[in-house]
Design a protein around this motif. Structure first.
Motif, PDB file in Angstrom:
ATOM      1  N   ALA A 152       0.509  -1.239  -0.591  1.00 31.16           N
ATOM      2  CA  ALA A 152      -0.227   0.095   0.335  1.00 31.16           C
ATOM      3  C   ALA A 152       0.865   1.518   0.027  1.00 31.16           C
ATOM      4  O   ALA A 152       0.819   2.479   0.080  1.00 31.16           O
ATOM      5  CB  ALA A 152      -0.845  -0.275   1.013  1.00 31.16           C
ATOM      6  N   ASP A 153       2.127   1.519  -0.186  1.00 32.97           N
ATOM      7  CA  ASP A 153       3.275   2.169   1.165  1.00 32.97           C
ATOM      8  C   ASP A 153       2.334   3.031   1.615  1.00 32.97           C
ATOM      9  O   ASP A 153       2.469   4.697   1.669  1.00 32.97           O
ATOM     10  CB  ASP A 153       3.171   3.261  -1.203  1.00 32.97           C
ATOM     11  CG  ASP A 153       4.297   4.278  -1.434  1.00 32.97           C
ATOM     12  OD1 ASP A 153       5.456   3.409   0.492  1.00 32.97           O
ATOM     13  OD2 ASP A 153       4.144   5.238  -1.990  1.00 32.97           O
ATOM     14  N   GLY A 154       2.388   2.472   2.833  1.00 30.73           N
ATOM     15  CA  GLY A 154       1.968   2.736   3.832  1.00 30.73           C
ATOM     16  C   GLY A 154       0.037   3.280   3.933  1.00 30.73           C
ATOM     17  O   GLY A 154      -1.028   3.059   2.755  1.00 30.73           O
ATOM     18  N   LEU A 155       0.204   2.048   4.861  1.00 28.96           N
ATOM     19  CA  LEU A 155      -2.106   1.714   4.771  1.00 28.96           C
ATOM     20  C   LEU A 155      -2.368   3.321   5.474  1.00 28.96           C
ATOM     21  O   LEU A 155      -1.307   3.701   6.525  1.00 28.96           O
ATOM     22  CB  LEU A 155      -1.775   0.544   5.461  1.00 28.96           C
ATOM     23  CG  LEU A 155      -1.394  -0.994   5.568  1.00 28.96           C
ATOM     24  CD1 LEU A 155      -1.130  -1.663   6.523  1.00 28.96           C
ATOM     25  CD2 LEU A 155      -2.512  -1.190   4.664  1.00 28.96           C
ATOM     26  N   GLU A 156      -3.087   3.534   4.790  1.00 31.68           N
ATOM     27  CA  GLU A 156      -4.288   4.854   5.269  1.00 31.68           C
ATOM     28  C   GLU A 156      -5.129   4.059   6.983  1.00 31.68           C
ATOM     29  O   GLU A 156      -4.722   2.901   6.518  1.00 31.68           O
ATOM     30  CB  GLU A 156      -5.107   5.479   4.494  1.00 31.68           C
ATOM     31  CG  GLU A 156      -5.081   5.544   2.767  1.00 31.68           C
ATOM     32  CD  GLU A 156      -5.981   5.634   2.354  1.00 31.68           C
ATOM     33  OE1 GLU A 156      -7.053   5.836   2.234  1.00 31.68           O
ATOM     34  OE2 GLU A 156      -5.416   5.610   0.652  1.00 31.68           O
TER      35      GLU A 156
END
Length: 218
Positions: A122-126
């Motif tokens: 996710a390239d960094g989870l929201e």
């Protein structure tokens, strides 16, 4: 769970705002009570829908679980993982002595690695994009002492918090069980479920504000 002196929240709007905050900030929820079917209904609500492109779901199943992951949206299949804890524990038990890592520790490592993979994908989870469901902890409590299971939960809840995800963990035992009392401090909320007169109900205890809801129909 009986009211322990905290406030009782009957206003659904206030309760909804609190849940929204838990979603934004990340949270871990302990589900207790012996009504198995009711556990499943609460589980589905906490998992949320599969129609969001940013949502990742991890199921950690234990023997006898009936987690409804089979009906997941096929378009989201790459963002859904299932870890069979029984298979992991059986595989790792033989090599645990040689590696110095316990079989339960190996299970924890596999769960953490899966969350890390989600985070990388996710390239960094929201916030609230990560949803983790850990099935009944009773089989683990039958094989390991409660303090050992506590250490596993401590690691998992901290990792979910770090990703601002939402994790929920099933303990289908009475709310006053010793294991429930031991685990409670790790969680933002404890949800007691029951089936009464043919109606499934839930009651939330929010630990930070020390508030407890009325019984709410599911």
């Amino acid at each position: 769970m009986e009211d322990d002196g905290g406030a009782v929240v009957s206003d659904r709007a206030t309760f909804a705002r609190t849940l929204d905050a838990l979603k934004r900030e990340g949270s871990n929820v302990l589900l207790v009570g012996a009504a198995a079917g009711t556990h499943e209904r609460v589980c589905q609500r906490l998992l949320g829908g599969t129609n969001r492109d940013t949502r990742y779901r991890l199921f950690v199943t234990t023997e006898g679980d009936r987690l409804a992951c089979e009906n997941a949206d096929s378009d989201a299949a790459e963002r859904i993982r299932t870890i069979d804890s029984r298979a992991v524990l059986e595989t790792e038990t033989e090599s645990a002595t040689e590696s110095g890592v316990s079989s339960l520790g190996a299970l924890g490592i596999q769960i953490l690695e899966t969350i890390n993979e989600f985070d990388e994908d996710a390239d960094g989870l929201e916030p609230s994009a990560l949803r983790v469901c850990v099935g009944s902890l009773v089989p683990l409590l039958q094989e390991y002492d409660a303090e050992t299971v506590f250490r596993l939960l401590h690691v998992l809840t901290a990792r979910v918090d770090r990703s601002r995800g939402m994790g929920h963990y099933h303990v289908p035992l009475a709310p006053d069980h010793d294991a429930v009392a031991l685990f409670e401090p790790l969680f933002d909320a404890v949800v007691t479920v029951r089936s009464r007169g043919g109606t499934d109900e839930q009651r939330w205890h929010l630990r930070e504000t020390n508030t407890t809801t009325d019984w709410l129909e599911l």
